[in-house]
Design a protein around this motif. Structure first.
Motif, PDB file in Angstrom:
ATOM      1  N   ASP A  98       0.830  -1.206   0.088  1.00  0.00           N
ATOM      2  CA  ASP A  98      -0.006  -0.023   0.120  1.00  0.00           C
ATOM      3  C   ASP A  98       0.883   1.227  -0.081  1.00  0.00           C
ATOM      4  N   GLU A  99       1.908   1.114   0.622  1.00  0.00           N
ATOM      5  CA  GLU A  99       2.887   2.443   0.546  1.00  0.00           C
ATOM      6  C   GLU A  99       3.354   2.594  -0.846  1.00  0.00           C
ATOM      7  N   GLN A 100       3.565   1.608  -1.364  1.00  0.00           N
ATOM      8  CA  GLN A 100       4.098   1.786  -2.834  1.00  0.00           C
ATOM      9  C   GLN A 100       3.117   2.293  -3.882  1.00  0.00           C
ATOM     10  N   ILE A 101       2.074   1.890  -3.536  1.00  0.00           N
ATOM     11  CA  ILE A 101       0.618   2.229  -4.114  1.00  0.00           C
ATOM     12  C   ILE A 101       0.427   3.867  -3.911  1.00  0.00           C
ATOM     13  N   ILE A 102       0.636   3.990  -2.639  1.00  0.00           N
ATOM     14  CA  ILE A 102       0.415   5.506  -2.396  1.00  0.00           C
ATOM     15  C   ILE A 102       1.365   6.336  -3.123  1.00  0.00           C
ATOM     16  N   GLN A 103       2.509   5.956  -3.231  1.00  0.00           N
ATOM     17  CA  GLN A 103       3.596   6.667  -3.877  1.00  0.00           C
ATOM     18  C   GLN A 103       3.565   6.741  -5.432  1.00  0.00           C
ATOM     19  N   THR A 123      -5.049  -1.601   3.317  1.00  0.00           N
ATOM     20  CA  THR A 123      -4.848  -1.661   4.866  1.00  0.00           C
ATOM     21  C   THR A 123      -5.228   0.021   4.980  1.00  0.00           C
ATOM     22  N   GLU A 124      -4.948   0.246   6.494  1.00  0.00           N
ATOM     23  CA  GLU A 124      -5.333   1.600   6.974  1.00  0.00           C
ATOM     24  C   GLU A 124      -4.291   2.620   6.370  1.00  0.00           C
ATOM     25  N   VAL A 125      -3.136   2.060   5.766  1.00  0.00           N
ATOM     26  CA  VAL A 125      -2.302   3.041   5.118  1.00  0.00           C
ATOM     27  C   VAL A 125      -2.787   3.496   4.052  1.00  0.00           C
ATOM     28  N   LEU A 126      -3.250   3.004   3.172  1.00  0.00           N
ATOM     29  CA  LEU A 126      -4.081   3.476   1.777  1.00  0.00           C
ATOM     30  C   LEU A 126      -5.256   4.384   2.220  1.00  0.00           C
ATOM     31  N   VAL A 166     -21.540  -0.313  -5.373  1.00  0.00           N
ATOM     32  CA  VAL A 166     -20.291   0.556  -5.148  1.00  0.00           C
ATOM     33  C   VAL A 166     -20.332   1.184  -4.094  1.00  0.00           C
ATOM     34  N   HIS A 167     -19.510   1.120  -3.069  1.00  0.00           N
ATOM     35  CA  HIS A 167     -19.218   1.497  -1.767  1.00  0.00           C
ATOM     36  C   HIS A 167     -18.053   2.205  -1.346  1.00  0.00           C
ATOM     37  N   TYR A 168     -17.953   3.042  -0.334  1.00  0.00           N
ATOM     38  CA  TYR A 168     -16.579   3.604   0.138  1.00  0.00           C
ATOM     39  C   TYR A 168     -15.706   2.461   0.735  1.00  0.00           C
ATOM     40  N   VAL A 169     -14.505   2.372   0.804  1.00  0.00           N
ATOM     41  CA  VAL A 169     -13.678   1.372   1.329  1.00  0.00           C
ATOM     42  C   VAL A 169     -13.515   1.737   2.704  1.00  0.00           C
ATOM     43  N   GLU A 170     -13.866   0.670   3.564  1.00  0.00           N
ATOM     44  CA  GLU A 170     -13.146   0.841   4.997  1.00  0.00           C
ATOM     45  C   GLU A 170     -12.433  -0.354   5.415  1.00  0.00           C
ATOM     46  N   LEU A 171     -11.754  -0.602   6.496  1.00  0.00           N
ATOM     47  CA  LEU A 171     -10.983  -1.638   6.826  1.00  0.00           C
ATOM     48  C   LEU A 171     -11.483  -2.750   6.740  1.00  0.00           C
ATOM     49  N   GLU A 172     -12.766  -3.086   7.413  1.00  0.00           N
ATOM     50  CA  GLU A 172     -13.502  -4.166   7.075  1.00  0.00           C
ATOM     51  C   GLU A 172     -14.050  -4.559   5.662  1.00  0.00           C
ATOM     52  N   VAL A 173     -13.835  -5.563   5.287  1.00  0.00           N
ATOM     53  CA  VAL A 173     -13.986  -6.008   3.867  1.00  0.00           C
ATOM     54  C   VAL A 173     -15.533  -5.688   3.631  1.00  0.00           C
TER      55      VAL A 173
END
Length: 220
Positions: A98-103, A123-126, A166-173
């Protein structure tokens, strides 16, 4: 609650998905989208077609895919959209991916993250890097049948109605606020493949609309 609840007739074989609006909201500047995909990329292409037609005021900045064999890379090339392979097998953890995705997303100045068949848990990172700006499409009428193999789950449960969300993404799938849904009937003799094909037609219809709605109406 969905912004456009489905309308179901008395005859379960004729289920009316929400009508699409005649036009979508306009923005001061096009929405800058980053697509995450793991498979064929048909939803990415549906979004690209909506943009090309002038219906959705947006631009796909980059496509990120994690599967080296994913056909989405070829679709992105056909649409002249930059793409990048981030193979999840090459990262020590989900957070590192996720860190690399963000970058990558930040390098392409992405505003909205659009998961279009992204088969990895984020993850919470993204999520924290793009608060309330990560969308996903799931092949069921959530909250029913979250997680993997949703179409198979619906058939095994004997559902009479299936669809997509279509939904907003949260930590729980598959748990975030719903933006838009569309329904299809489950027909006698349906297989996972035949039902998935009808659901996917609705995915292609509603995802561009849901993106515009999400950018216009904040989640409750």
């Amino acid at each position: 609650m969905s912004l456009f609840p489905d309308v179901v007739s008395k005859n379960a074989s004729s289920i009316i998905s929400p009508p699409l609006p005649d036009s979508l909201p306009e923005f001061d500047s096009p929405l800058r989208l980053g697509i995450l995909a793991s498979g064929s990329g048909s939803n990415m292409e549906a979004i690209a077609q909506a943009i090309q037609s002038g219906w959705l005021q947006a631009q796909i900045q980059v496509v990120i895919y994690n599967n080296p064999q994913a056909h989405v890379a070829q679709r992105a090339q056909q649409w002249d959209i930059p793409s990048m392979l981030l193979n999840h097998r090459h990262f020590a953890s989900r957070e590192a991916l996720d860190e690399q995705i963000i970058q990558t997303l930040q390098a392409y100045e992405v505003d909205w993250v659009i998961m279009a068949g992204w088969m990895r848990r984020v993850t919470e990172v993204l999520i924290g890097a793009f608060p309330r700006r990560v969308l996903n499409i799931h092949p069921s009428l959530l909250p029913s049948f979250p997680g993997i193999r949703a179409v198979e789950q619906a058939l095994q449960a004997g559902a009479k109605v299936a669809g997509c969300t279509v939904h907003y993404v949260e930590l729980e799938v598959d748990s975030g606020p719903i933006v838009m849904q569309a329904a299809v009937p489950v027909l006698p003799g349906d297989t996972p493949e035949t039902l998935q094909a009808r659901i996917q037609q609705q995915e292609h219809r509603i995802y561009p609309v849901a993106i515009a709605l999400a950018a216009t109406v904040p989640p409750k």
